[in-house]
Design an enzyme around this catalytic site. Structure first.
Site, PDB file in Angstrom:
ATOM      1  N   THR A   1     -11.156 -12.898 -19.359  1.00 10.12           N
ATOM      2  CA  THR A   1      -9.843 -12.878 -19.999  1.00 10.12           C
ATOM      3  C   THR A   1      -8.821 -12.235 -19.070  1.00 10.12           C
ATOM      4  OG1 THR A   1     -10.888 -12.698 -22.162  1.00 10.12           O
ATOM      5  CG2 THR A   1      -8.567 -12.076 -22.014  1.00 10.12           C
TER       6      THR A   1
ATOM      7  N   HIS B   1      -0.474  -2.888  -6.938  1.00 14.03           N
ATOM      8  CA  HIS B   1      -0.065  -1.481  -6.834  1.00 14.03           C
ATOM      9  C   HIS B   1       0.454  -1.097  -5.455  1.00 14.03           C
ATOM     10  CE1 HIS B   1      -3.555   0.644  -4.767  1.00 14.03           C
ATOM     11  NE2 HIS B   1      -4.054  -0.564  -4.943  1.00 14.03           N
TER      12      HIS B   1
ATOM     13  N   GLY C   1      -6.923  -6.258  -4.436  1.00 16.32           N
ATOM     14  CA  GLY C   1      -7.137  -6.721  -3.068  1.00 16.32           C
ATOM     15  C   GLY C   1      -8.590  -6.818  -2.665  1.00 16.32           C
ATOM     16  N   SER C   2      -9.409  -5.848  -3.085  1.00 15.92           N
ATOM     17  CA  SER C   2     -10.819  -5.867  -2.688  1.00 15.92           C
ATOM     18  C   SER C   2     -11.535  -7.085  -3.263  1.00 15.92           C
ATOM     19  CB  SER C   2     -11.519  -4.574  -3.130  1.00 15.92           C
ATOM     20  OG  SER C   2     -11.033  -3.478  -2.386  1.00 15.92           O
TER      21      SER C   2
ATOM     22  N   CYS D   1      -9.180   4.655   0.674  1.00 16.42           N
ATOM     23  CA  CYS D   1     -10.518   4.186   0.276  1.00 16.42           C
ATOM     24  C   CYS D   1     -11.626   4.937   0.991  1.00 16.42           C
ATOM     25  CB  CYS D   1     -10.649   2.692   0.541  1.00 16.42           C
ATOM     26  SG  CYS D   1      -9.413   1.717  -0.349  1.00 16.42           S
TER      27      CYS D   1
ATOM     28  N   SER E   1      -2.205  -7.270  -3.686  1.00 13.85           N
ATOM     29  CA  SER E   1      -2.562  -6.277  -4.706  1.00 13.85           C
ATOM     30  C   SER E   1      -1.310  -5.644  -5.292  1.00 13.85           C
ATOM     31  CB  SER E   1      -3.457  -5.197  -4.086  1.00 13.85           C
ATOM     32  OG  SER E   1      -3.900  -4.281  -5.070  1.00 13.85           O
TER      33      SER E   1
END
Length: 398
Positions: free
Chosen positions: A235, A199, A69-70, A323, A197
């Site tokens: 990759t 997770h 997400g960041s 965070c 995101s």
């Protein structure tokens, strides 16, 4: 252990773990290679891209994989700012965004851009009149989160999208907390860019995506190879993409039942806490919030102390965004909704999953009552408050 910190991260579902394993062992080929051994890697990337697009009512070619997400937030905001600099250098966001958005905007402010931080009401809902008033001729981007990561409030995304479309302004939404939890239709909501995101919806960490509406001209964020249609070099994280794809399919398969169950349990938790513990308030809107989010502020209690005591009882919770854990500053979200520092410091975020049970919540509330009482009884401020309340009651009786 009772895990009630699903806004920080979620437990990967077995389907996600199983989907990843073949790409860590048997099908380890680089998806950019042309030999047939790499086809499995190419195929799972495309399959995941197709499903995420379908789940958002988007096109497959509008989905780009990122590290989370960041990165998606940074890419959307910085690249849009650079691409539209000739039109203007004014950006609008809200005061309760995730730091991935706020710090990115602060970075741009140091590089010649002007940012307006629109306020929210006492429930954390964006002030639409203030947003409309903030729009200028040189406004190039509006970035407002879909749902808040701390207090769970769901924003008026449709109204924001309609305003942005009417004014010809790009609209980005950080949907990290919302995707996989509630339905999202980027077409109906007029969203130009959207961050997700893995997770946060029972997938692996270190993998996410950015939806970029076809026709939106923004630059590449990571330069190098031609991966992700030459817009995001490096990759691909094939195992992560496979796991995120399986988690997304799981989340949308159970979404309707999950919303129903979590909403009922959330309301049960909120009702018990508000009715059985004095001097506590619910943060965020009572109903316009994510199904599994409950955030409280307790007067005369330090959030860190609560977390330590809860941990000793086998309960995982948080006092705000993961965070910012370790920070001594009160939550910027709680300050933005008008809480004074001393009350904002006493916050507790409990976020549920479909595995959460009523029995677990009873255990949590029963222990929370004792913990709050124990911490308050050691507080001289609480002691003075109780004495003052007793004096006022005595005067009232007389």
């Amino acid at each position: 252990m009772i895990y009630l910190d699903n806004a920080a991260t979620t437990k990967p579902v077995p389907e996600a773990v199983e989907a990843m394993l073949p790409y860590l062992t048997e099908y380890y080929g680089n998806p950019s290679s042309i030999y047939s051994f790499s086809d499995k890697s190419k195929n799972v990337i495309q399959d995941t891209r197709d499903f995420i697009a379908e789940s958002l009512h988007a096109k497959s070619e509008e989905i780009y994989f990122t590290a989370g997400g960041s990165e998606s937030d940074n890419w959307a905001i910085k690249a849009a700012a650079e691409a539209c600099a000739s039109k203007g250098k004014h950006i609008i966001t809200s005061g309760i965004e995730h730091h991935a958005v706020l710090h990115t905007c602060q970075y741009l402010e140091k590089h010649g851009y002007e940012v307006t931080y629109v306020g929210v009401d006492e429930n954390g809902i964006l002030n639409m009149e203030e947003l409309r008033a903030a729009v200028r001729e040189d406004t190039i981007l509006i970035s407002v989160m879909f749902a808040n990561n701390e207090i769970g409030t769901i924003q008026p995304v449709r109204e924001i999208g309609e305003l942005a479309k009417e004014k010809g302004i790009l609209f980005h939404t950080d949907a990290v907390q919302a995707y996989g939890q509630i339905p999202i239709d980027v077409e109906e909501l007029h969203i130009d860019m959207l961050s997700g995101s893995g997770h946060k919806f029972h997938g692996p960490k270190g993998i996410g995506f950015l939806y970029i509406r076809k026709g939106v001209k923004i630059r590449s964020f990571i330069h190098g190879g031609a991966q992700e249609r030459a817009r995001r070099a490096g990759t691909e994280n094939v195992p992560g993409i496979a796991g995120m794809g399986a988690a997304a399919k799981y989340s949308f398969r159970v979404m309707e039942e999950k919303i129903r169950k979590e909403t009922a349990l959330r309301d049960y938790l909120i009702d018990r806490v508000l009715s059985e513990i004095p001097y506590v308030r619910l943060n965020g809107d009572r109903s316009q919030r994510l199904p599994g989010n409950a955030n409280f502020s307790f007067r005369f209690v330090e959030g860190e102390s609560m977390l330590i005591h809860l941990d000793q009882k086998g309960i995982c919770a948080s006092s705000g965004s993961a965070c910012t854990s370790g920070s001594l500053d009160p939550s910027h979200v709680l300050l933005a909704i008008g809480l004074p520092h001393e009350i904002a410091h006493g916050s507790l975020r409990l976020t549920l999953s479909e595995e959460t049970t009523r029995e677990e919540l009873d255990y949590v509330v029963d222990n929370l009552k004792e913990i709050v009482s124990y911490i308050r009884n050691m507080s001289p401020l609480y002691e003075d408050f109780v004495k003052e309340q007793g004096r006022k009651e005595s005067e009232h009786v007389q």
